[in-house]
Enzyme design. Structure first.
Site, PDB file in Angstrom:
ATOM      1  N   GLY A   1       0.816  -1.208   0.000  1.00  0.00           N
ATOM      2  CA  GLY A   1       0.000   0.000   0.000  1.00  0.00           C
ATOM      3  C   GLY A   1       0.848   1.256   0.000  1.00  0.00           C
TER       4      GLY A   1
ATOM      5  N   TYR B   1      -6.547   7.422   2.563  1.00  0.00           N
ATOM      6  CA  TYR B   1      -5.949   6.277   3.257  1.00  0.00           C
ATOM      7  C   TYR B   1      -6.951   5.635   4.216  1.00  0.00           C
ATOM      8  CZ  TYR B   1      -2.321   3.661   5.793  1.00  0.00           C
ATOM      9  OH  TYR B   1      -1.556   2.670   6.361  1.00  0.00           O
TER      10      TYR B   1
END
EC number: 1.1.1.100
Length: 255
Positions: free
Chosen positions: A98, A161
């Site tokens: 990520g 996020y």
């Protein structure tokens, strides 16, 4: 009397019925550094067959590496094929890869928002979908998402996020409802403020402010995350599905 007590204790432990250890084929995405590397090394030390994805940096010593960009379906398929040829179908998937691209909401471009969602959430979907094929056939699978306290709490400047990490929880629970009957479970490990390259790059004021919310009053280390992953990957966790395990020093208190 001491000998008898010891003997009884031993017999009780033997009769407890703990499942025997089984070495599994494991893939850790983004397992070449930080939390992902710590997880990969822990599982390898436990005698699992561990592969990691990277984006061109190569694999750390002792681990089988495959180059993969989780935002690219073809790259994901190629990576899985390589892993399958090397150590068999993936039985334990740790979706860790990520990125973060923080910004104030009013300054965050749609491109920046979408880029994080694509890598952190859609990327997790891509690798999960590919892994689930063989897991269903074998009637065994452990899908473990590396989430974040941000996905439960929400953290300023991280709308992209936090949304992606929150999405992992919903996805894990949907997958568990769909696939648990086939022996495939999905769970989330949610680290809090962990000392990594990503957190070290944060503004010093943000770093200092984070400690105010941590009862432990310290930053966690990457080495403190793999234990939860190891447990969820084990035979002991066969009846755990759709759970979120925080590793955050009490920061989120289970929220």
């Amino acid at each position: 009397m001491t000998d008898t007590a010891t003997e009884n204790t031993t017999e009780s432990a033997a009769d407890y019925g703990r499942p025997a250890f089984v070495s599994r084929s494991v893939l850790v995405t983004g397992g070449n550094r930080g939390i992902g590397l710590a997880i990969a090394q822990r599982l390898a030390a436990e005698a699992h067959k561990v592969a990691v994805t990277h984006r061109g940096s190569g694999a750390p010593d002792g681990l089988f590496g495959v180059e993969c960009d989780v935002t690219d379906n073809d790259a994901v398929d190629r990576a899985f094929t390589e892993v399958e040829e090397h150590q068999g179908p993936v039985e334990v998937l740790v979706s860790n890869a990520g990125i973060s691209k923080d910004a104030f909401l009013i300054r965050m471009t749609e491109e920046r928002f979408t880029e994080v969602i694509n890598a952190n959430l859609t990327g997790a979907f891509r690798v999960t979908q590919r892994a689930a094929r063989s897991m269903q056939k074998k009637r065994f699978g452990r899908i473990i998402y590396i989430g974040s306290v941000s996905g439960m709490w929400g953290i300023g400047n991280q709308a992209n996020y936090a949304a992606a990490k929150a999405g992992l929880i919903g996805m894990a629970r949907s997958i568990s409802r769909e696939l648990s009957k086939a022996g495939v479970t999905a769970n989330v490990v949610a680290p809090g403020y962990i000392d990594t390259e990503m957190t070290r790059a944060l503004d010093e004021r943000i770093q200092a402010g984070a400690l105010e919310f941590i009862p432990a009053k310290r930053v966690g280390t990457a080495a403190e995350v793999p234990g939860a992953v190891s447990f969820l990957a084990s035979e002991d966790a066969s009846y755990i599905a759709g759970a979120v395990i925080p590793v955050d020093g009490g920061m989120g208190m289970g929220h």
